[in-house]
Write a protein that holds these residues in place. Structure first.
Motif, PDB file in Angstrom:
ATOM      1  N   GLU A 166     -11.031  19.337  15.854  1.00  0.00           N
ATOM      2  CA  GLU A 166     -11.881  18.202  16.252  1.00  0.00           C
ATOM      3  C   GLU A 166     -12.656  17.663  15.046  1.00  0.00           C
ATOM      4  OE1 GLU A 166     -15.267  17.371  19.493  1.00  0.00           O
ATOM      5  OE2 GLU A 166     -13.903  19.001  20.020  1.00  0.00           O
ATOM      6  N   MET A 167     -13.096  18.604  14.227  1.00  0.00           N
ATOM      7  CA  MET A 167     -13.805  18.215  13.002  1.00  0.00           C
ATOM      8  C   MET A 167     -12.903  17.331  12.137  1.00  0.00           C
ATOM      9  SD  MET A 167     -16.327  18.461  10.844  1.00  0.00           S
ATOM     10  CE  MET A 167     -16.034  17.194   9.610  1.00  0.00           C
ATOM     11  N   ARG A 168     -11.679  17.796  11.916  1.00  0.00           N
ATOM     12  CA  ARG A 168     -10.775  17.057  11.019  1.00  0.00           C
ATOM     13  C   ARG A 168     -10.306  15.745  11.637  1.00  0.00           C
ATOM     14  NH1 ARG A 168      -7.100  21.730   8.109  1.00  0.00           N
ATOM     15  NH2 ARG A 168      -8.788  22.543   6.850  1.00  0.00           N
ATOM     16  N   GLU A 169     -10.275  15.726  12.972  1.00  0.00           N
ATOM     17  CA  GLU A 169      -9.923  14.467  13.624  1.00  0.00           C
ATOM     18  C   GLU A 169     -10.995  13.408  13.358  1.00  0.00           C
ATOM     19  OE1 GLU A 169      -9.208  14.347  18.060  1.00  0.00           O
ATOM     20  OE2 GLU A 169      -7.676  15.726  17.305  1.00  0.00           O
ATOM     21  N   ARG A 170     -12.253  13.849  13.382  1.00  0.00           N
ATOM     22  CA  ARG A 170     -13.333  12.888  13.103  1.00  0.00           C
ATOM     23  C   ARG A 170     -13.329  12.509  11.619  1.00  0.00           C
ATOM     24  NH1 ARG A 170     -17.811  12.139  16.440  1.00  0.00           N
ATOM     25  NH2 ARG A 170     -17.710  13.222  18.428  1.00  0.00           N
ATOM     26  N   ILE A 171     -13.468  13.534  10.764  1.00  0.00           N
ATOM     27  CA  ILE A 171     -13.464  13.296   9.318  1.00  0.00           C
ATOM     28  C   ILE A 171     -12.585  14.375   8.695  1.00  0.00           C
ATOM     29  CG2 ILE A 171     -14.848  12.935   7.240  1.00  0.00           C
ATOM     30  CD1 ILE A 171     -17.317  12.612   9.006  1.00  0.00           C
ATOM     31  N   ASN A 172     -11.557  13.938   8.002  1.00  0.00           N
ATOM     32  CA  ASN A 172     -10.612  14.898   7.443  1.00  0.00           C
ATOM     33  C   ASN A 172     -11.127  15.437   6.114  1.00  0.00           C
ATOM     34  OD1 ASN A 172      -8.417  16.457   6.911  1.00  0.00           O
ATOM     35  ND2 ASN A 172      -7.052  14.747   6.397  1.00  0.00           N
ATOM     36  N   VAL A 173     -12.069  16.369   6.201  1.00  0.00           N
ATOM     37  CA  VAL A 173     -12.599  17.021   5.008  1.00  0.00           C
ATOM     38  C   VAL A 173     -11.668  18.173   4.671  1.00  0.00           C
ATOM     39  CG1 VAL A 173     -14.540  18.347   4.078  1.00  0.00           C
ATOM     40  CG2 VAL A 173     -14.970  16.432   5.644  1.00  0.00           C
ATOM     41  N   ALA A 174     -11.198  18.202   3.414  1.00  0.00           N
ATOM     42  CA  ALA A 174     -10.276  19.279   3.019  1.00  0.00           C
ATOM     43  C   ALA A 174     -10.964  20.624   3.195  1.00  0.00           C
ATOM     44  CB  ALA A 174      -9.874  19.085   1.566  1.00  0.00           C
ATOM     45  N   ALA A 175     -10.255  21.587   3.686  1.00  0.00           N
ATOM     46  CA  ALA A 175     -10.737  22.962   3.878  1.00  0.00           C
ATOM     47  C   ALA A 175     -11.786  23.086   4.983  1.00  0.00           C
ATOM     48  CB  ALA A 175     -11.283  23.555   2.579  1.00  0.00           C
ATOM     49  N   ALA A 176     -11.952  22.038   5.776  1.00  0.00           N
ATOM     50  CA  ALA A 176     -12.946  22.134   6.866  1.00  0.00           C
ATOM     51  C   ALA A 176     -12.525  23.221   7.851  1.00  0.00           C
ATOM     52  CB  ALA A 176     -13.065  20.799   7.587  1.00  0.00           C
ATOM     53  N   LEU A 177     -13.484  24.063   8.189  1.00  0.00           N
ATOM     54  CA  LEU A 177     -13.196  25.130   9.158  1.00  0.00           C
ATOM     55  C   LEU A 177     -13.853  24.856  10.503  1.00  0.00           C
ATOM     56  CD1 LEU A 177     -13.693  28.230   6.842  1.00  0.00           C
ATOM     57  CD2 LEU A 177     -11.533  27.233   7.621  1.00  0.00           C
ATOM     58  N   GLY A 178     -14.750  23.926  10.526  1.00  0.00           N
ATOM     59  CA  GLY A 178     -15.467  23.589  11.753  1.00  0.00           C
ATOM     60  C   GLY A 178     -16.702  22.800  11.377  1.00  0.00           C
ATOM     61  N   GLY A 179     -17.426  22.361  12.376  1.00  0.00           N
ATOM     62  CA  GLY A 179     -18.626  21.588  12.078  1.00  0.00           C
ATOM     63  C   GLY A 179     -19.610  21.629  13.231  1.00  0.00           C
ATOM     64  N   LEU A 180     -20.783  21.093  12.973  1.00  0.00           N
ATOM     65  CA  LEU A 180     -21.756  20.857  14.045  1.00  0.00           C
ATOM     66  C   LEU A 180     -21.941  19.356  14.151  1.00  0.00           C
ATOM     67  CD1 LEU A 180     -24.605  23.484  13.455  1.00  0.00           C
ATOM     68  CD2 LEU A 180     -22.672  23.622  15.039  1.00  0.00           C
ATOM     69  N   TYR A 181     -22.180  18.890  15.378  1.00  0.00           N
ATOM     70  CA  TYR A 181     -22.343  17.451  15.591  1.00  0.00           C
ATOM     71  C   TYR A 181     -23.627  17.180  16.366  1.00  0.00           C
ATOM     72  CZ  TYR A 181     -21.559  12.757  17.405  1.00  0.00           C
ATOM     73  OH  TYR A 181     -21.703  11.436  17.720  1.00  0.00           O
ATOM     74  N   TRP A 182     -24.450  16.324  15.813  1.00  0.00           N
ATOM     75  CA  TRP A 182     -25.681  15.875  16.475  1.00  0.00           C
ATOM     76  C   TRP A 182     -25.519  14.387  16.754  1.00  0.00           C
ATOM     77  CZ3 TRP A 182     -25.507  19.082  12.278  1.00  0.00           C
ATOM     78  CH2 TRP A 182     -26.231  20.265  12.310  1.00  0.00           C
TER      79      TRP A 182
END
Ligand SMILES: Cc1cc2nc3c(=O)[nH]c(=O)nc-3n(C[C@H](O)[C@H](O)[C@H](O)COP(=O)(O)OP(=O)(O)OC[C@H]3O[C@@H](n4cnc5c(N)ncnc54)[C@H](O)[C@@H]3O)c2cc1C
Length: 500
Positions: A166-182
């Motif tokens: 879901e993180m990469r679908e929003r913003i494809n940051v290389a090596a992203a493992l996950g994120g928090l969204y506010w």
């Protein structure tokens, strides 16, 4: 690449705005505001809205929006400028902290509302804020932060976990493992907001004098008015408000009140459509990461990435930059972060670099204070979360000055006192030592290709487990090197008192 010129945000507007006149002669006012950034301008705007009969004068050393307000990353964030635990020591305890956090969330909408009402085209998009984890250690930190937020009562409506996909679908940051969204966060063009706000405050009746440095602020005494002293004469007023955040150390008596922390930014040339196709970022979320020396970024309205980070953290004796000129090392380091996170943008050049100062109190908690007896007030110390906070602070200062008791005037940052910073050279050594430690911690936490604990290994492990509950770096097979990095980061936090 252009370097300095205050900021890209001013450059893209065609340069600095036409200069307003300096203070023509000594004057009397009801309220004199020192500093024409967001804090001063919002205060003037709301004061004149409440009391059009008041004579409100803003004195600005350079031009409105010259400081951090015209240079920042454009995150209108509801993030708390300080530590929950420290604010909770106030009379209202944790309930006061929750009230302040709720007020900051609604402030994001208030800024959007005023932009609409005043016709300020500041590229305001409420797309939320994301913090991305790009290493197992960052992911562990992110999860710990989320657990802490849940303990404080933040539900899914306030902050939610973004699994890797879901993180990469929003913003494809290389090596992203996950994120928090506010969701309660917006992106703006900072200088456009500063310029529009200055004009809106003037329409309401405030007088803004530029190129008018205040050399001293003197409290009211035995019935006489408070004074803001300038080379062109004094402004005598019932209230004098210091709204100079990162520049506060330049005023006599305030040298150690707020540390001018430097923050630097770069902006790319416009990205081609193919790059945006790869990166996504269609929601215009503001983006940060979980590194100790963290980065912050936005997708600009004109199709670029603007990205910032700490760079040189602090100049000896609370020095400030010259029109935002940034060291080549900092520019190179920010460029490296950009290319690492967004390989699709690697071929695009950098258009401009700049830097600025934000105000950090010794306990990292902001304050809005007004002493009716002396007529002196101030607000600031937002520790890098000042865009929304300055609006809330401005509304609060306006209430305090007018003498209105409101929900805002009982928030726990009102009257909050932080002790002074250490004298030099301890201040310089402490800040530089801290950021050297943080950079080392970040380096050690970055997985070495092929070693256990690399993002790929973590992804594989978490996929095998069939969930996204990736644990700490060690739990996922991280090395002693990574563990040392995490430990150093914690030592840094303990020394600095930086809230997480
Ligand atoms: C590079 C950078 C990126 C940032 N990114 C973000 C972000 O994305 N989101 C966020 O929430 N916060 C961010 N911040 C912090 C945020 O921009 C500031 O906290 C906020 O703008 C502070 O507003 P202010 O009006 O209090 O201070 P400033 O905008 O700094 O304004 C102070 C004004 O006072 C004037 N002044 C100083 N001394 C005197 C004097 N003696 N007499 C008269 N005038 C004086 C200055 O010229 C200046 O115009 C960032 C800051 C920087 C530097």
């Amino acid at each position: 690449m252009r370097n300095g010129d205050v900021s890209y945000w001013w450059h893209v507007r065609g340069g600095f705005p036409p200069r307003r006149t300096s203070l023509p002669k000594p004057q009397e006012a009801d309220v004199c505001i020192v500093g024409g950034g967001y804090t001063g301008l919002w205060t003037a705007y709301y004061l004149q809205g409440m009391r059009p009969d008041l004579r409100v004068v803003v004195l600005e050393a350079a031009f409105a929006g010259y400081g951090a307000s015209g240079r920042n990353g454009g995150w209108v964030t509801s993030a708390l400028p300080g530590s929950r635990a420290r604010y909770a020591r106030g009379p209202q305890g944790p309930a006061g902290v929750r009230a302040l956090e709720a007020a900051l969330r609604s402030t994001v909408d208030e800024i959007g509302r005023v932009c609409d009402a005043e016709g300020i085209s500041a590229d305001f998009v409420k797309g939320g804020r994301i913090s991305v984890a790009t290493s197992p250690s960052q992911l562990a930190r992110l999860r710990a932060g989320l657990a802490h937020d849940r303990k404080w009562g933040d539900g899914e409506d306030i902050v939610k976990f973004l699994p890797r996909d879901e993180m990469r679908e929003r913003i494809n940051v290389a090596a992203a493992l996950g994120g928090l969204y506010w969701p309660d966060s917006a992106r703006i063009q900072p200088a456009a907001l500063a310029e529009g706000l200055a004009a809106a405050a003037e329409r309401r009746g405030a007088d803004i004098y530029e190129a008018t440095p205040v050399t001293a602020i003197l409290p009211a005494k035995s019935g006489a008015a408070a004074i803001a002293r300038t080379p062109f004469g004094d402004v005598r007023a019932k209230s004098v408000l210091r709204c100079t955040e990162g520049f506060t150390a330049g005023l006599p008596g305030s040298r150690r009140a707020l540390l001018p922390m430097n923050s630097s930014m770069v902006v790319t040339e416009p990205l081609p459509d193919s790059a945006w196709k790869d990166i996504g970022w269609d929601g215009f979320e503001t983006l940060g990461d979980e590194a100790h020396a963290y980065m912050y970024a936005q997708r600009t309205a004109d199709g670029r990435i603007a990205l910032g980070g700490r760079g040189v953290p602090y100049r000896f004796a609370s020095g400030t930059d010259s029109f935002g000129v940034t060291s080549p090392e900092t520019v190179a380091a920010l460029g490296e972060v950009l290319r690492r996170m967004f390989p699709a943008a690697a071929a695009v050049g950098l258009e401009q670099a700049w830097c600025g100062v934000l105000g950090v109190p010794r306990d990292w908690c902001a304050s809005v204070t007004y002493h009716a007896a002396s007529g002196i007030g101030w607000a600031g110390g937002y520790t890098g979360h000042g865009v929304a906070a300055a609006n809330l602070a401005g509304r609060t200062l306006a209430d305090l000055v007018v003498g209105v008791s409101s929900d805002l005037t009982s928030l726990p940052w009102v009257g909050h006192h932080s002790r002074s910073w250490e004298p030099e050279p301890a201040r310089w050594a402490g800040v530089h030592g801290l950021y050297a430690l943080y950079r080392l911690a970040d380096r050690l936490e970055t997985p070495v290709p092929g070693a256990p604990g690399t993002p790929d290994a973590i992804e594989a492990a978490s996929d095998a487990l069939g969930d996204t509950r990736t644990g700490s770096a060690r739990g996922a097979g991280g090395s002693a090197r990574v563990a040392l990095g995490e430990a150093l980061g914690r030592v840094g936090d303990a020394i600095s008192g930086i809230p997480h």
